[in-house]
Every structure is written in C-alpha cells, then in structure tokens.
Design an enzyme around this catalytic site. Structure first.
Site, short mmCIF file in Angstrom:
data_model
loop_
_atom_site.label_atom_id
_atom_site.label_comp_id
_atom_site.label_asym_id
_atom_site.label_seq_id
_atom_site.Cartn_x
_atom_site.Cartn_y
_atom_site.Cartn_z
N LEU A 138 9.43 40.51 -0.83
CA LEU A 138 8.32 41.23 -0.94
C LEU A 138 7.07 39.97 -0.39
O LEU A 138 7.48 39.09 -0.65
CB LEU A 138 7.83 41.80 -2.10
CG LEU A 138 8.28 42.99 -2.68
CD1 LEU A 138 7.94 43.45 -4.21
CD2 LEU A 138 7.97 44.11 -1.55
N ASP A 139 6.17 40.52 0.16
CA ASP A 139 5.24 39.43 0.66
C ASP A 139 4.27 39.11 -0.58
O ASP A 139 4.46 39.68 -1.77
CB ASP A 139 4.15 40.04 1.77
CG ASP A 139 4.80 40.52 3.01
OD1 ASP A 139 5.81 40.12 3.41
OD2 ASP A 139 4.12 41.48 3.58
N PHE A 140 3.79 37.67 -0.43
CA PHE A 140 3.34 37.17 -1.55
C PHE A 140 2.07 38.09 -1.93
O PHE A 140 1.91 38.12 -3.28
CB PHE A 140 2.51 35.83 -0.91
CG PHE A 140 1.70 34.81 -1.91
CD1 PHE A 140 2.48 34.44 -2.94
CD2 PHE A 140 0.32 34.76 -1.89
CE1 PHE A 140 1.67 33.56 -3.94
CE2 PHE A 140 -0.32 34.00 -2.64
CZ PHE A 140 0.36 33.46 -3.83
N LYS B 139 3.24 46.40 6.97
CA LYS B 139 1.92 46.14 7.27
C LYS B 139 1.72 46.35 9.09
O LYS B 139 0.81 46.85 9.36
CB LYS B 139 1.90 44.74 6.81
CG LYS B 139 1.57 44.59 5.36
CD LYS B 139 1.36 43.20 5.16
CE LYS B 139 1.14 43.06 3.66
NZ LYS B 139 1.39 41.66 3.07
#
Ligand code: URA
Length: 276
Positions: free
Chosen positions: A104-106, A192
């Site tokens: 998962l992204d930061f 995104k």
C-alpha cells in the site's frame, strides 16, 4: 525429494520467494559450500547443506496469517532505507517472521495481509488469479456517471489498459466525494492513476477488502490473526483459481485430489504445509 532453492528458503520463513531469488542472484546462498546463483537450482533438503549469508537454514516455521490496518504515513514494507516507520513496528508480539502480501502506498491506509506462507502470497499476488481488492476512496470533486463508465470498462494508463473495475458512489459533498472501487490487478499507484485519468485526484485511500478478507472494525495500527475460516477461504480462493486456470489451459475437469487435501486450519498458526 528435490525442490527449488528459492522455495526451500521461502519455506523456512527466512524471506519471501522474491527476496530469496534476490539473495540467490546476489551470491548470498551456498549449497554444500559453493555459491549458487542459478535460480533453477534444485536441492535435496535432506542431504544438501544450504546456507544463507553463512548461516544454515532453520527448520520450517509454522504458518501464520494476520491482517493489519496500516495507518497513513507508514511504509508497507518491513524495513525502509529512508528510516520511515514500517509495518514491522506495528507487529509487537508476532514472533513468527511474516511478510506483507503486496503493498500500500505510504499515504494509503487499510487492510494488509501478512504471512510466512510464501506460495500462498505469491498466488494471491499473481495477476492471473485476479484477486479482488476493494478501496474506499475520497476524491476531489464529484464523478458523473459518464466519468465512472471508463473506470468500469478500463482506462488507458502508461502501462496499459486497466481491467474492468466496479465503482460505487458512497457519499458526496460540495468539493469532494467518496467512492468504493474494486480492482482485480495490483499495479503501482493503480487506483490513484485511474482516478487521475478521469480528472479526479485521490485525496484519501483505504483498502477495505482483499479477496475474502474484510477490514471490519480493526483500528488503525492494530493487527489480528486470521480465523480458521478466513485462512481456509484464502487457500480455497487460490486453489479454485489455479484449478480454473488449469482447466482453461488444458480443457480438463478439476481433479478431486486437490480439494481432498484441504484440511482445517488452526486460527493462529498451523504446522501443516498444505499445497495451494
Ligand atoms: N492503489 C493506489 O493508488 N495506491 C495504493 O496504495 C493501493 C492501490
């Protein structure tokens, strides 16, 4: 019985299969005293002496499966060269070495599965298996039905057209809105980029489902072990999909011997090594 070197290393719980391959390629692994860089090398765990960074492999650990609600601003990896907080720090009391299944992204949050079951992890991440992942997202503005349609059909990104997604409107306000989107791929920053492509940047992103697993009311930063039912559902998912793939490729009916190998699984850890 001969097995592939990376499988033996991953099975020992020392590293994921991919990491094991990297360690082999980097020359960190010896078999009977000789450095082996060939990924296809097969070894006999009963006879061959395998060392990683000069240390013998330990006996295989029992399987462990858990889900974590990753908070924002935490790396989804176990370590970060930049010194940022990682999910590892959120697993106090987990004595078994587990690895995140996917990323998962930061700045994303939500459900992360962690396990030491390398084969299962690999199968869950394999694009061929199309494991659904559902995200609750807050986006800038309010999407019209015309803007949602391309997301559902597939949008063109620089790495190709996305596969069909399911999009549900959840809530809207004046400046932004919430959507639930389910995708069956796992490309980098995929959600995104998809939303960016229709002109509605993502402001918040939370993964709420991964295959049969749901985040439920697990608080940010908390983890729990999977129940027997959840762990079995994961194993069945990859087994079913693998069997369907075999059937599609070979036009053969599913054999019954695989399903007869499905054994009940203790919730926390299991000493069984069932194939999936
Ligand atoms: N898609 C994204 O863009 N980011 C994530 O963290 C997960 C899916």
């Amino acid at each position: 019985m001969l097995i592939r070197l990376q499988k033996l290393i991953a099975g020992s719980g020392l590293a994921s299969r991919r990491k094991a391959e990297e360690m082999i390629a980097a020359g960190h692994v010896t078999v009977n005293g000789r450095v082996v860089r060939e990924l296809g090398t097969r070894v006999d765990p009963e006879r061959d002496h395998v060392k990683v960074n000069g240390r013998h492999l330990q006996a295989a650990q029992p399987y462990a499966y858990l889900i974590l609600n990753k908070p924002r601003n935490v790396m989804s990896t176990l370590d970060d060269p930049g010194g940022r907080p990682t999910v590892k720090q959120l697993l106090p009391g987990v004595s078994v070495r587990v690895f995140p299944v996917g990323r998962l992204d930061f700045d994303s949050e939500g459900l992360m599965l962690l396990t030491n079951h390398g084969d299962l992890a690999q199968a869950l991440l394999h694009p061929r298996n199309h494991v659904p992942k559902t995200y609750l997202i807050k986006v800038k503005g309010v999407l019209t039905d015309e803007e949602i349609k391309p997301l559902e059909r597939g949008v063109k990104l620089e790495d190709g057209v996305t596969s069909p997604a399911t999009v549900k409107k959840v809530r809207k306000a004046a400046q932004n809105s919430w959507l639930e989107i389910t995708i069956h791929e796992g490309r980098k920053h995929q959600v995104k980029r998809m939303l960016e492509s229709v002109g509605h940047p993502v402001l918040k992103l939370m993964r709420v489902r991964f295959g049969p697993l749901t985040l439920g009311d697990l608080a940010p930063g908390e983890y729990r072990y999977l129940t027997d039912r959840e762990a079995n559902a994961l194993r069945e998912l990859v087994r079913d999909r693998a069997a369907r793939g075999v059937r599609l490729e070979a036009s053969k009916p599913k054999t019954s011997s695989r399903s007869s190998r499905l054994t009940p699984h203790p919730s926390r850890v299991s000493t069984r090594r069932s194939a999936c």
